[in-house]
Each structure stands twice: as structure tokens, then as C-alpha cells.
Design an enzyme around this catalytic site. Structure first.
Site, PDB file in Angstrom:
ATOM      1  CG  HIS A 178      -2.276   0.593   0.976  1.00 43.17           C
ATOM      2  ND1 HIS A 178      -2.462   1.719   0.205  1.00 43.17           N
ATOM      3  CD2 HIS A 178      -3.517   0.234   1.420  1.00 43.17           C
ATOM      4  CE1 HIS A 178      -3.758   2.033   0.186  1.00 43.17           C
ATOM      5  NE2 HIS A 178      -4.412   1.144   0.907  1.00 43.17           N
ATOM      6  CG  ASP A 396     -10.767 -10.004 -20.834  1.00 38.73           C
ATOM      7  OD1 ASP A 396     -10.295 -11.099 -20.476  1.00 38.73           O
ATOM      8  OD2 ASP A 396     -11.363  -9.831 -21.915  1.00 38.73           O
TER       9      ASP A 396
END
Length: 460
Positions: A178, A396
Site C-alpha cells: 500500500h 480481462d
């Protein structure tokens, strides 16, 4: 239904390094700086865990074979890391010359990212989706480096990926430090990697949205001197109490009705879908906790800063750029008023999060730096993170739309809520909620909540 620990077996682990000179549409950098300084937003995340999110894919026919999937992922990841080169580095620390502070930066030395292949024998896609049930405990084993905090990136990879084979599909789990970036940056990286993966058989192609890697500093100067000299002064490793974790699904129609109700009750048209849903969760969890009327309760939202700054940061800014903003009321006040009142308070907090407010927060942090600590969070409140605007289902890799999204066990605490886009689209939202068992049971039977929620789970 498989739920016992130990279901997942690691088959192999390797390091994927950036591909030097990878030419993706002629945009890959010829070289990159060795040092990446960190902004105040980055440094405040030192004690939190890695972002852990993952895609569940259904491939009943077993095509393509896992060997082809592994090769495609490794090849395209190597190219993606060349563009997003801080992810291939490691954190580095330096004690200031006067011995009263330290500097933390990313050493962009191209050590690489982790990649693991695992198998979960006997586990199916339906087992993971678990409609109407809690998220199975074994899902946390789909993520590498479980339990690591961002500061561990001094020795651990800043990015690790685990591909877990299931009986009729696979799960692709990501652990993303993070300090390197927030949810917006994480989603940007995933979609760029997926774009490379599906572009050509050899994993090369065009990168349509290169990252902007220059960091934002409130005073225009870097590096930032951190007023600590030892990790014990700012690092904690939090162990949460027993919690249930469950997915709740809200259709676009139910969200639309909730939003319309909140706006009508408030006499406005400004309340957003997420603000209305946040108000619902705030009210229902507060009621489920059975708190006294005078107990202070808050609802915190992770607010993105890029478009609120003046001048704005580029949408492709790669790093952390968010603030946690909150409204607090008493339990009695919250429940005595209607949904529109609560949603209106959240709308006001969001509208007040302007360039001036952000810069004021930045000035306060620079004057007295701090890091987020889970132990410091209020167990009587809720925090809503992630965003239904993140295009996670548009990610995708070449195998079509994911069957579902799940998170790991990072940063879990009582009252944590992750928001996701619903798989069906059309304004649907999924919430992943952590609550103590007795509170979760009460929430499930809450009348106001039951009138809006569609289903638990994210199944078909």
C-alpha cells in the site's frame, strides 16, 4: 463445501523481474530512476497491511491449460513491471544524520515481484462464491504474504501474485504494497497488466494508459523526514478479534430506490448511491450493535484526492492520493433521524473535502507526521473503503469476465466494509463486511437492511 485450513498447497514460487527494454507500443521507458521518494499519503500507510484483492475465474473445460496461463501471466507481468517499475523494487530506510529521524523510499533496483502457483484440491468456483454463506476461511490462503505489513517491503516483494488452481477454474490473488499506491493505482496496474496479457500471444502489445510516477508533495519538496528512528515507534501488528466476513449484494434497482428515498427525505438531489448505501450500513450496524443512545458512532469514507486538488493530479497518478473523512453522531441521534439525514451528513462531509481541506490536512501531517494504526480505529464506527467505481470486472486477462471478487485478510477489523462494483453492472454494488458474529447475525435480520439487500454472496 470445503472450509478447513490447509486446503491450499503451494506448488512453486518464483521471482518475476522487469523485462529490460520491453517495447510496448514504443512507450516503455529506456531507463528509470533508482530512487522513488514517498509522499505523506504513502508514508502514513507504513503500519497497514498489503492490499489483497483477487479475481475468481470459471474455466469448467480446463482450457487454456494452467501451463499456458502461467506462461502468459509471467511474460506479461515482466513487461508490466517495466512500466510500473516501483513495484519491482524494495523499501529502503536511512537514519538522518542527526540521529533524530529517518527517510523511507523505494529502491527501484528491479529485484522483481513474487509469483506463486498453488492448488486447492476439491474446491470449486461455487465453493468460493458461497452464496448466502460467510466467505470461506480458505479464501485467505489464496493470497501470498498473508499477514505482511507494508513496512515488511524492505525484504519482501512489493507485489506478489498467486495463481490457485480449482477444480473448475482458478483464483488470481494479488498482494500489493500500500505504500506504492492506493486502490486507484492498484486497479490501474491490474488493468494495464491485463491489457498486455490479452494483447498478443507473446504477451506484448500496446499500453493505453501509462502511469504517472512522479509523486505529489504538499510543499513541493522531497524527501520527507520521518520523526522516528525505530520501527517500534510507528509499527504495530494487529490481531483482530473473531469476526465474520460476508458478501452482501445490492442490485442497481434497489440502490436506485435507496438513493431516491435518501434524496427525497433530505429534500435534495445531491446524495450519491454510495452515500445512501453508506448511510444504510451506518444505521443498521449501529442498531445491530445495540449501543446506548449517548455512544459516539462514526462513518468514515476513503475519499480520492486526485480530482479534488487544484491543479488536479492526473487520473493516472501512480501512488497514494486519498484521505479518510468521517462524520460522527451519537447512536441515538443517528437512529432517531431518517436515512436521508444520515446520507445528507455524509454528502456534506464529501462536498467539504476540497483542495483547501486536503492541503490543510497535508500541512497538519507535515507538522506532526503519523501513521494509520488499526488499534486506533473506533470499534463503534464503520469504515467504507475500496470503490464500486474501480473497474475490477473490466480487468480481462484473456479469459473473459471474472466470476467474482474477493479480498484477503488484510487490515481486517470490526466495522470494515469493502465496496465493489456488482458483477451484473447497471449500478449494482457488492459490500464485503467484517463484524463480530453476534453483530453480523443481528444485521442479517435487521428489517431496514433486509428491505434493500438483494442476496448474500456473489453467485450466479
Amino acid at each position: 463445501m470445503r472450509s478447513a485450513k490447509g486446503v491450499v498447497r503451494i506448488l512453486f514460487e518464483r521471482i518475476v523481474k522487469p523485462r529490460p527494454g520491453a517495447a510496448v507500443g514504443g512507450e516503455a521507458p529506456a531507463d528509470h530512476p533508482r530512487r522513488c521518494e514517498l509522499s505523506l499519503w504513502d508514508l502514513s500507510m507504513l503500519s497497514f497491511g498489503y492490499i489483497q484483492k483477487g479475481h475468481l475465474f470459471s474455466l469448467p473445460s480446463g482450457d487454456p491449460p494452467v501451463e499456458v496461463i502461467v506462461e502468459r501471466l509471467n511474460s506479461s507481468l515482466s513487461i508490466a513491471l517495466w512500466h510500473f517499475y516501483p513495484l519491482a523494487g524494495r523499501l529502503a530506510t536511512e537514519i538522518d544524520a542527526d540521529g533524530r529521524g529517518m527517510f523511507v523510499h523505494i529502491d527501484c533496483d528491479d529485484q522483481g515481484a513474487g509469483f506463486l502457483l498453488a492448488t486447492a484440491d476439491g474446491v470449486t468456483v461455487a465453493d468460493v462464491l458461497a452464496p448466502s454463506e460467510d466467505v470461506p476461511s480458505f479464501v485467505s490462503d489464496f493470497f501470498p504474504m498473508d499477514g505482511a505489513i507494508n513496512y515488511d517491503g524492505r525484504s519482501l516483494p512489493l507485489l506478489a501474485v498467486q495463481l490457485t488452481k480449482l477444480e473448475d477454474g482458478f483464483f488470481l490473488g494479488y498482494s500489493f504494497n500500500h505504500l506504492v499506491g492506493d486502490g486507484t493505482s492498484f486497479c490501474h496496474f491490474l488493468n494495464a497488466w491485463a491489457e498486455i496479457s490479452r494483447s498478443k500471444a507473446d504477451g506484448s502489445g500496446h499500453l493505453s494508459k501509462p502511469p504517472v510516477l512522479e509523486r505529489w508533495f504538499a510543499d513541493g519538496r522531497s524527501p520527507i523526514r520521518f520523526p522516528f528512528t525505530h520501527e517500534d515507534q510507528f509499527i504495530e501488528r494487529f490481531s483482530p478479534p473473531p469476526l465474520r466476513k460476508k458478501i452482501f449484494q445490492f442490485t442497481g434497482a434497489s440502490i436506485g430506490q435507496l438513493k431516491a428515498r435518501a434524496n427525497e427525505e433530505r429534500g435534495t438531489v445531491k446524495i450519491s448511491s454510495l452515500q445512501a448505501l453508506g448511510a444504510l450500513m451506518w444505521r443498521c450496524t449501529t442498531r445491530s450493535r445495540r449501543l446506548p443512545d449517548d455512544q459516539k458512532v462514526g462513518c468514515s469514507l476513503a475519499a480520492e484526492n486526485r480530482r479534488r486538488l487544484r491543479p488536479q493530479l492526473p487520473p493516472a497518478y501512480f501512488g497514494n492520493s486519498f484521505s479518510v473523512i468521517a462524520f460522527t453522531a451519537t447512536a441515538g441521534e443517528l437512529l432517531a433521524n431518517d436515512l436521508g439525514w444520515a446520507a445528507g451528513m455524509l454528502n456534506h462531509v464529501v462536498a467539504s473535502h476540497t483542495d483547501t481541506a486536503i492541503r490543510g490536512m497535508a500541512e497538519g501531517w507535515m507538522a506532526s507526521p503519523w501513521v494509520y494504526r488499526i488499534s486506533g480505529l473506533d470499534r463503534h464506527s464503520i469504515i467504507i473503503g475500496n470503490s464500486p467505481q474501480f473497474d475490477m470486472y473490466g480487468c480481462d486477462f484473456g479469459w473473459g469476465k471474472a466470476a467474482g471478487l474477493r479480498s484477503g485478510s488484510e487490515n481486517q477489523f470490526d466495522g470494515l466494509i469493502w465496496s465493489y462494483p456488482g458483477r451484473e453492472g447497471s449500478g449494482s454494488i457488492d459490500l464485503e463486511v467484517w463484524l463480530p458474529p453476534e453483530v453480523m447475525s443481528s444485521l442479517e435480520s435487521d428489517v431496514e437492511f433486509a428491505q434493500v439487500v438483494s442476496t448474500a454472496g456473489n453467485g450466479e
